[in-house]
Every structure is written in C-alpha cells, then in structure tokens.
Design an enzyme around this catalytic site. Structure first.
Site, short mmCIF file in Angstrom:
data_model
loop_
_atom_site.label_atom_id
_atom_site.label_comp_id
_atom_site.label_asym_id
_atom_site.label_seq_id
_atom_site.Cartn_x
_atom_site.Cartn_y
_atom_site.Cartn_z
N HIS A 1 -0.16 0.22 -9.73
CA HIS A 1 -1.24 -0.50 -8.98
C HIS A 1 -1.45 -2.33 -9.46
CE1 HIS A 1 -2.45 -0.58 -4.26
NE2 HIS A 1 -2.63 -2.05 -4.90
N ARG B 1 1.19 -1.19 0.60
CA ARG B 1 0.10 -0.56 0.04
C ARG B 1 0.68 1.45 0.07
NH1 ARG B 1 -3.62 -3.16 -1.49
NH2 ARG B 1 -5.67 -3.60 -0.64
N GLU C 1 -4.42 7.08 -5.64
CA GLU C 1 -4.36 6.91 -6.82
C GLU C 1 -5.99 6.87 -7.65
OE1 GLU C 1 -3.83 2.39 -5.84
OE2 GLU C 1 -2.14 2.36 -5.17
#
Length: 309
Positions: free
Chosen positions: A278, A230, A259
């Site tokens: 990601h 994360r 994000e």
C-alpha cells in the site's frame, strides 16, 4: 495556550508544519492503535486530527471534545467514522488529488509488471536462467483497459494507458465531462470487455467486494487485475479461485482487506500475484503534497466551522 493538532503518524512534511505554526502538533507514532489515539485525545483535546495511519473510530472522536476537523493525509476517508463526525458537525476533508501522480504511476507499474512478467523474469535471471526462447509476454498496445473510478488518479492512469495506444473504457457514476480518450460504459461492460482492469474508486458499503465470483466470471479468460484503491473492493478468496482456474492471468495489488495481511495469507508465494505494501501514494513528492493539502484543509475548515461553545 496553543490549540493542538494530532497527527496519526510520526512526522509531517516541513512545508505542512510551516502552515501550522499557530498550533502545537502532537504525533501519535508510526503504528497508532485505537487505545493510543483515545489516550492522546483525552490528554491533548485536539481541535484537528491529520489522519496518516490507523482508523479514526467513534471512541477516538468522543475522546476529543474540542475536535472540529478530521483531515485525511491522502484521498480516501473510509478509515474515518464519518457518521460519528457528522453527528458532532465535525468536518471530514481529504487531500484529493495530492497523490494522484504517485498512485497512477504505481498502478501502471503493477500493470506492466503483470503484462511483462517483470518479477518472474527477474527471479529467473538471478537464478541463472535465460528464457528468451520460451517466454512470451503480453503486449498492451491495442488492448482494452477498464478503469473503475474516474477521479484524479483514475483519469491520470487512463491518460497513460491512452498514450500506450490502449483502448480506455471507464465507469464512474459521478464523473462528468470526461476526456475524449475515456469511453464511458456500464460497470458490467468493464468486466465483459476489458483485457485489464484497474480499480481507482473509494470503498463504500455499496461497492465492497465488487470484484467477486460473479463479476470475475463475466470477465474475459486471462484478464489482468490491478488494485491501488482499497483492499475491500476485492473478495480475496474469489480472486484466488479465479487465479487458480486461469480466469485471472495476473493481478497486481497495492491494497488488501487486512493491512498488513497475516503472515500466512494465501497471496504470499503465489507467482501470479505482484504485491506492494500500500505504497502507491508514498513518494517524496506526494508526502509533501498530501501534508500541505491536509494542513490547508484544516485551516480552511477551521475558518468555516465555529468553535464549540
């Protein structure tokens, strides 16, 4: 009338849908926002939510009076308001391990890209340069990699590193019965001893910004850092400063504090950063595995959790 399941995404693997034939599945689309999910909950009153994208906030939970389970399409539940769910005895479950191979492979790919200058050499070659006489990469064999978080993903990454003849040290206060190729150490030893560090832990209030100015100062000069966990695990400004000073030689990042990051983020254009959006757990196989696990978790939780009166 069938009970409804809300998916915070645009699709779900057919293999997962096959397990949910007794339910009506409602999709929220590719980029669901809080207001969208609140409206869908008010309209459909789902008994379960499969979380693919976005955050499940207290407002969303409050808007679904029949909600009994929130099932993560993945391994991390930090995007779910767990306290709000717990207050209503709503089960929160994750597809632990379903994307372990995918994320571990992404972490190793980022580490290798950092050590072998894959991105920079590719760009130089396409520009017509031949840097054979001037470039030297890093050999990982014999070097120490510190793994923070020894769940399914961290252990799979550790096994790959061990196969490459790296010394593997690991920190995880909850890990038990570690394999022989992982040497358990204190967290400060991860910083002090590692030539490369890979983060595989969930984000909690206790470990937010665990990579910061102070911990980076403990590291060996020229350390390499990989994060497929994360973004909140890293103080991004501290990392940029450590890269500028050479304390961090390279970093490979698949997760970010925001994000997607803002278009003017200082990470962009920095040649010492290898970035991916990601997508560590985004493979065809993991898509099926996570969907099936999320569906099974819903069925299991609904069997255990009594319906609201």
């Amino acid at each position: 009338m069938s009970s409804k399941i809300l998916v915070t995404g645009a699709d779900l693997a057919p293999q997962a849908l096959a397990l949910l034939t007794g339910f009506e599945v409602v999709y929220a689309g590719k980029t669901p926002q809080e207001d969208d999910l609140v409206a869908l909950c008010q309209q459909h009153d789902p008994v379960a939510i499969i979380v693919r994208y976005g955050h499940i906030t207290p407002r969303i939970i409050e808007a679904a009076p029949s909600l009994r389970v929130i099932s993560k399409h993945g391994s991390g539940t930090d995007t779910i308001a767990r306290e709000a769910a717990q207050a209503r005895s709503i089960a929160v479950v994750a597809a632990a391990g379903a994307n372990a191979a995918a994320v571990a492979e992404q972490a190793m790919a980022l580490l290798l890209a950092c050590a072998k200058s894959v991105v920079q050499l590719n760009e130089r070659m396409h520009a017509g340069h031949w840097d054979k006489a001037t470039h030297k990469s890093v050999e990982l064999s014999g070097r120490t990699v510190g793994v923070v978080g020894l769940g399914a993903i961290g252990l799979r990454f550790a096994r790959m590193a061990d196969a490459m003849d790296m010394r593997v040290i690991g920190f995880d206060p909850f890990a038990k019965a570690l394999p022989a190729y992982v040497e358990p150490v204190a967290l400060n030893d991860i910083w002090r001893q590692s030539d490369a560090i890979s983060l595989h832990c969930p984000l909690t209030p206790d470990n937010r910004h665990m990579v910061n100015e102070a911990t980076l100062a403990l590291c060996k000069p020229g350390v390499m850092l990989v994060n497929t966990g994360r973004g909140g695990l890293i103080d991004e400004q501290a990392l940029l400063a450590a890269i500028a000073s050479g304390q961090v030689a390279m970093a490979g990042l698949d997760a970010f504090a925001q994000e997607p990051p803002p278009k003017d983020h200082a990470f962009f254009g920095n040649p010492r950063l290898v970035l991916s959006p990601h997508i560590g757990g985004v493979t065809s196989d993991a898509y099926v595995n996570m969907g099936v696990a999320a569906a099974k978790n819903i069925l299991s939780a609904l069997a255990r959790v009594p319906a609201a009166a």
